[in-house]
Write an enzyme that holds these catalytic residues in place. Structure first.
Site, PDB file in Angstrom:
ATOM      1  CG  ASN A 193      -1.048   4.091 -12.368  1.00 60.52           C
ATOM      2  OD1 ASN A 193      -1.664   4.894 -13.065  1.00 60.52           O
ATOM      3  ND2 ASN A 193      -1.584   2.940 -11.954  1.00 60.52           N
ATOM      4  CE1 TYR A 222      -7.915  11.059  -9.380  1.00 58.91           C
ATOM      5  CE2 TYR A 222      -8.302  12.910 -10.856  1.00 58.91           C
ATOM      6  CZ  TYR A 222      -7.776  11.652 -10.621  1.00 58.91           C
ATOM      7  OH  TYR A 222      -7.105  10.993 -11.619  1.00 58.91           O
ATOM      8  CG  ASP A 265      -1.960   1.028   1.281  1.00 61.22           C
ATOM      9  OD1 ASP A 265      -1.806   2.066   0.599  1.00 61.22           O
ATOM     10  OD2 ASP A 265      -2.958   0.823   1.992  1.00 61.22           O
ATOM     11  CB  THR A 277      -9.651   3.013 -15.775  1.00 61.81           C
ATOM     12  OG1 THR A 277     -10.019   4.260 -15.163  1.00 61.81           O
ATOM     13  CG2 THR A 277      -8.495   3.231 -16.738  1.00 61.81           C
ATOM     14  CE  LYS A 328      -4.194  11.625  -9.639  1.00 61.79           C
ATOM     15  NZ  LYS A 328      -3.116  10.616  -9.683  1.00 61.79           N
TER      16      LYS A 328
END
Length: 295
Positions: A88, A152, A61, A187, A156
C-alpha cells in the site's frame, strides 16, 4: 463483524495512516494477525497497541531493500508465516512534466513502483510457503491520465503491469495476486492536495463519474479486506471504477481527445501557477513537516 480472517497472517506496508491503517484495523477485527510496516514509529506503535496482542510493527522504508526485507522476515518469524500482503505504501508529487524536478519524479517512482517490487520480492518466499494472496494498491489513475499527476499516474500504471506480470510468475507457486484501484479516497493525500492547490477540488468536480466523487477510507479499506478474504483479482473503489478500466481504450482514444484537450487547456495553466506559488513539488504530511505517505 465477520471473522473470516481468523488466524490469517497479514503484512501491510504504509500502515501508519489512511488506507493502510484502516485495512489493519478492519483485518484485525475480522481475526487476522497483522504486522504494520511504515515510517512513523509513534503512529505504528500506537496502532499496534490499539489492535492488541495480535498486532506488531516494524519501521521500514520501502526504498530501503535491506530494511524492508528485514521487516518482512521479522513479521514472518513473529507470526509464524505470512498469508496475506497489502502493498500500500505510496506518495504523490505536484507539477506537470515540464515543471516538476527530477528528484521528485524519481522519488514517486521509487516508492510507488520500486517499493512494490521490493515488497513482492521479499514477501514471495513466505507467500510460497503459505500459498498466500497479495493485493497491490494501484489507482484509478493506472488507466486514466490526469494532467499534473504524471509521476503518480506513471508509477501506478507501472505497478499494475508489475503486479499482472508477477501474477503469472508465481502462479505455479500457488500465490495469487490482485490489484486495488481506488479513485479519490478521503485520506491525507487528497486533503493535502486540496489544501496545497486550491483548484484541485474544482478540477475533480469537473471529471465524469466516478472521478468526481470521494470515498471514505473506511469504505475503501473494507473493500480491500473483502478482497483479501476472497482472494479477489481486482478491487475497485468505488465499483464504478471498473467501467473506466474496461473502457480505457475509449477514454484514451482520438474520439475522447477533443474533450480531454479542452479540459486540460482550462486546468493546466492554473495548476502550474499554483505549484509554482507553492514552491515545492513533494506533498507534506499534515502536522509532521515530512513528505506525505499514501498510507
Amino acid at each position: 463483524m465477520k471473522r473470516d480472517l481468523l488466524g490469517r497472517r497479514l503484512v501491510v506496508t504504509g500502515a501508519a495512516r489512511g488506507i493502510g491503517e484502516k485495512v489493519a484495523r478492519i483485518a484485525a477485527e475480522r481475526g487476522a494477525r497483522v504486522t504494520l510496516i511504515g515510517l512513523e514509529p509513534d503512529r505504528l506503535r500506537d496502532l499496534a497497541h490499539d489492535l492488541g496482542p495480535a498486532a506488531s510493527w516494524r519501521e521500514a522504508d520501502v526504498r530501503d531493500a535491506t530494511a524492508l526485507r528485514s521487516a518482512i522476515d521479522d513479521a514472518a518469524q513473529l507470526m509464524g508465516g505470512v498469508d496475506l500482503v497489502v502493498a500500500n505504501a505510496g506518495v504523490v508529487a505536484y507539477g506537470t512534466v515540464r515543471q516538476t524536478d527530477e528528484a521528485s519524479f524519481e522519488r514517486v517512482l521509487d516508492i510507488n513502483l520500486n517499493g512494490v517490487f521490493r515488497t513482492l520480492k521479499y514477501a514471495t518466499p513466505h507467500l510460497e510457503r503459505s500459498r498466500g494472496h497479495v493485493l497491490v494498491v494501484a489507482s484509478a489513475l493506472s488507466f486514466m491520465p490526469l494532467a499534473a499527476m504524471a509521476s503518480y499516474g506513471a508509477s501506478k500504471a507501472a505497478a499494475e503491469l508489475l503486479a499482472l506480470t508477477y501474477r503469472q510468475e508465481v502462479a505455479h507457486l500457488g500465490i495469487t495476486v490482485g490489484l486495488v484501484h481506488p479513485s479519490w479516497i478521503d485520506t491525507d493525500l487528497v486533503r493535502s492536495a486540496e489544501a496545497d492547490l486550491p483548484s484541485f477540488q474544482g478540477l475533480r468536480r469537473r471529471l465524469p463519474y466516478p472521478g468526481n466523487v470521494t470515498t471514505s477510507a473506511d469504505r475503501a479499506a473494507a473493500a480491500i479486506v473483502d478482497g483479501l478474504a476472497r482472494r479477489r483479482s481486482r478491487v475497485y473503489v468505488p465499483r464504478a471504477v471498473a467501467v473506466a478500466n474496461w473502457a480505457k481504450g475509449a477514454l484514451n482514444s482520438p474520439l475522447v481527445w477533443p474533450w480531454m484537450r479542452r479540459f486540460a487547456v482550462r486546468t493546466v495553466p492554473t495548476l502550474e501557477r499554483e505549484v509554482a506559488a507553492l514552491g515545492r513539488h513533494d506533498q507534506i504530511t499534515p502536522g509532521t513537516g515530512t513528505s506525505a505517505k499514501r498510507d
